[in-house]
Design a protein around this motif. Structure first.
Motif, PDB file in Angstrom:
ATOM      1  N   LEU A   1       0.936  -1.155   0.024  1.00 49.54           N
ATOM      2  CA  LEU A   1      -0.184   0.059   0.046  1.00 49.54           C
ATOM      3  C   LEU A   1       0.891   1.285   0.000  1.00 49.54           C
ATOM      4  CD1 LEU A   1      -2.849  -0.449   2.603  1.00 49.54           C
ATOM      5  CD2 LEU A   1      -3.144  -0.754   0.129  1.00 49.54           C
ATOM      6  N   ARG A   2       0.397   2.253  -0.703  1.00 48.62           N
ATOM      7  CA  ARG A   2       1.096   3.596  -0.696  1.00 48.62           C
ATOM      8  C   ARG A   2       0.267   4.627  -0.044  1.00 48.62           C
ATOM      9  NH1 ARG A   2       1.737   7.727  -4.389  1.00 48.62           N
ATOM     10  NH2 ARG A   2       3.752   8.774  -4.120  1.00 48.62           N
ATOM     11  N   LEU A   3       0.320   5.262   1.084  1.00 50.12           N
ATOM     12  CA  LEU A   3      -0.473   6.107   1.831  1.00 50.12           C
ATOM     13  C   LEU A   3       0.040   7.421   1.586  1.00 50.12           C
ATOM     14  CD1 LEU A   3      -0.875   3.834   4.949  1.00 50.12           C
ATOM     15  CD2 LEU A   3      -2.581   3.943   3.100  1.00 50.12           C
ATOM     16  N   VAL A   4      -0.794   8.169   1.322  1.00 52.65           N
ATOM     17  CA  VAL A   4      -0.343   9.910   1.187  1.00 52.65           C
ATOM     18  C   VAL A   4      -0.934  10.525   2.217  1.00 52.65           C
ATOM     19  CG1 VAL A   4      -0.056  11.853  -0.464  1.00 52.65           C
ATOM     20  CG2 VAL A   4       0.205   9.584  -1.163  1.00 52.65           C
ATOM     21  N   CYS A   5      -0.328  11.190   3.065  1.00 55.06           N
ATOM     22  CA  CYS A   5      -0.960  11.784   4.460  1.00 55.06           C
ATOM     23  C   CYS A   5      -1.829  13.271   3.559  1.00 55.06           C
ATOM     24  CB  CYS A   5      -0.054  12.213   5.335  1.00 55.06           C
ATOM     25  SG  CYS A   5      -0.823  13.208   6.728  1.00 55.06           S
ATOM     26  N   ALA A   6      -3.020  13.411   4.099  1.00 52.11           N
ATOM     27  CA  ALA A   6      -3.726  14.533   3.478  1.00 52.11           C
ATOM     28  C   ALA A   6      -3.366  15.980   4.186  1.00 52.11           C
ATOM     29  CB  ALA A   6      -5.187  14.638   3.809  1.00 52.11           C
ATOM     30  N   ARG A   7      -2.333  15.755   5.374  1.00 48.69           N
ATOM     31  CA  ARG A   7      -1.952  16.961   6.149  1.00 48.69           C
ATOM     32  C   ARG A   7      -0.692  17.525   5.411  1.00 48.69           C
ATOM     33  NH1 ARG A   7      -1.539  16.847  12.169  1.00 48.69           N
ATOM     34  NH2 ARG A   7      -3.706  16.828  12.042  1.00 48.69           N
ATOM     35  N   CYS A   8       0.390  16.468   5.374  1.00 43.64           N
ATOM     36  CA  CYS A   8       1.581  16.791   5.404  1.00 43.64           C
ATOM     37  C   CYS A   8       2.199  16.206   3.667  1.00 43.64           C
ATOM     38  CB  CYS A   8       2.588  16.372   6.232  1.00 43.64           C
ATOM     39  SG  CYS A   8       2.844  14.594   6.318  1.00 43.64           S
ATOM     40  N   GLU A   9       1.387  15.408   3.249  1.00 37.35           N
ATOM     41  CA  GLU A   9       1.588  14.723   1.967  1.00 37.35           C
ATOM     42  C   GLU A   9       2.894  13.771   1.873  1.00 37.35           C
ATOM     43  OE1 GLU A   9       1.816  17.529  -1.353  1.00 37.35           O
ATOM     44  OE2 GLU A   9      -0.284  18.304  -0.799  1.00 37.35           O
TER      45      GLU A   9
ATOM     46  N   THR B   1      -1.492   6.242  12.165  1.00 32.18           N
ATOM     47  CA  THR B   1      -1.234   7.781  12.165  1.00 32.18           C
ATOM     48  C   THR B   1       0.014   7.869  11.054  1.00 32.18           C
ATOM     49  OG1 THR B   1       0.169   7.742  14.012  1.00 32.18           O
ATOM     50  CG2 THR B   1      -2.128   8.230  14.466  1.00 32.18           C
ATOM     51  N   CYS B   2       0.092   9.055  10.648  1.00 31.97           N
ATOM     52  CA  CYS B   2       1.042   9.533   9.979  1.00 31.97           C
ATOM     53  C   CYS B   2       2.319   9.664  11.015  1.00 31.97           C
ATOM     54  CB  CYS B   2       0.584  10.619   9.027  1.00 31.97           C
ATOM     55  SG  CYS B   2       2.202  11.334   8.180  1.00 31.97           S
ATOM     56  N   ALA B   3       3.622  10.014  10.430  1.00 32.11           N
ATOM     57  CA  ALA B   3       4.724  10.523  11.232  1.00 32.11           C
ATOM     58  C   ALA B   3       4.342  11.951  11.747  1.00 32.11           C
ATOM     59  CB  ALA B   3       6.054  10.491  10.301  1.00 32.11           C
ATOM     60  N   CYS B   4       3.563  12.678  10.910  1.00 32.05           N
ATOM     61  CA  CYS B   4       3.311  14.049  11.437  1.00 32.05           C
ATOM     62  C   CYS B   4       2.112  14.102  12.414  1.00 32.05           C
ATOM     63  CB  CYS B   4       2.847  14.742  10.449  1.00 32.05           C
ATOM     64  SG  CYS B   4       1.302  14.665   9.798  1.00 32.05           S
ATOM     65  N   GLY B   5       1.728  12.932  12.949  1.00 37.68           N
ATOM     66  CA  GLY B   5       0.512  12.734  13.680  1.00 37.68           C
ATOM     67  C   GLY B   5      -0.840  12.838  13.522  1.00 37.68           C
ATOM     68  N   HIS B   6      -1.191  13.049  12.248  1.00 42.06           N
ATOM     69  CA  HIS B   6      -2.467  12.947  11.472  1.00 42.06           C
ATOM     70  C   HIS B   6      -2.901  11.481  11.457  1.00 42.06           C
ATOM     71  CE1 HIS B   6      -5.349  12.770   7.855  1.00 42.06           C
ATOM     72  NE2 HIS B   6      -5.791  13.785   8.500  1.00 42.06           N
ATOM     73  N   VAL B   7      -4.320  11.495  11.989  1.00 46.24           N
ATOM     74  CA  VAL B   7      -4.857  10.151  11.910  1.00 46.24           C
ATOM     75  C   VAL B   7      -5.199   9.659  10.588  1.00 46.24           C
ATOM     76  CG1 VAL B   7      -6.745   8.820  13.057  1.00 46.24           C
ATOM     77  CG2 VAL B   7      -5.308  10.523  14.460  1.00 46.24           C
ATOM     78  N   PHE B   8      -5.031   8.521  10.269  1.00 35.39           N
ATOM     79  CA  PHE B   8      -5.574   7.978   8.912  1.00 35.39           C
ATOM     80  C   PHE B   8      -6.962   7.401   9.496  1.00 35.39           C
ATOM     81  CE2 PHE B   8      -1.066   6.951   7.821  1.00 35.39           C
ATOM     82  CZ  PHE B   8      -0.983   8.193   6.836  1.00 35.39           C
ATOM     83  N   ASP B   9      -7.935   7.838   8.947  1.00 36.45           N
ATOM     84  CA  ASP B   9      -9.395   7.411   9.271  1.00 36.45           C
ATOM     85  C   ASP B   9      -9.795   6.435   8.212  1.00 36.45           C
ATOM     86  OD1 ASP B   9     -11.921   7.262   9.917  1.00 36.45           O
ATOM     87  OD2 ASP B   9     -12.719   8.934   9.097  1.00 36.45           O
TER      88      ASP B   9
END
Length: 89
Positions: free
Chosen positions: A24-32, A47-55
């Motif tokens: 899987l390749r996940l792209v964070c909506a907050r920090c990309e 969560t992403c490394a920036c702390g954004h929760v993957f919903d």
């Protein structure tokens, strides 16, 4: 490929083996930031490394089931190949 048959060098052109579709390749909506996950070895992060929760919401059970399928296909004695969009026979 069934047990006892000689292996082929790879799937025919225009197809991809289901057992190969385990990353899987996940792209964070907050920090990309791009996060790659190998479903044969790990679960997708919460969560992403920036702390954004993957919903994962409704996708969570689908990802769990897909992980199970991918792991079973990696050990199977046969392969299921999917045709790529636009591939001609």
């Amino acid at each position: 490929m069934l047990a006892g048959e000689s292996p082929t060098p790879g799937p025919p052109s225009g197809t991809v083996g289901l057992s190969d579709l385990h990353r899987l390749r996940l792209v964070c909506a907050r920090c990309e930031k791009v996060t790659s996950v190998d479903l044969l070895e790990e679960r997708p992060p919460a969560t992403c490394a920036c702390g954004h929760v993957f919903d994962w919401g409704e996708a969570g059970p689908i990802i769990d089931r897909y992980m199970d399928i991918v792991r079973r296909m990696a050990d199977a004695e046969f392969e299921i190949e999917l045709e790529l969009p636009g591939a001609e026979e």
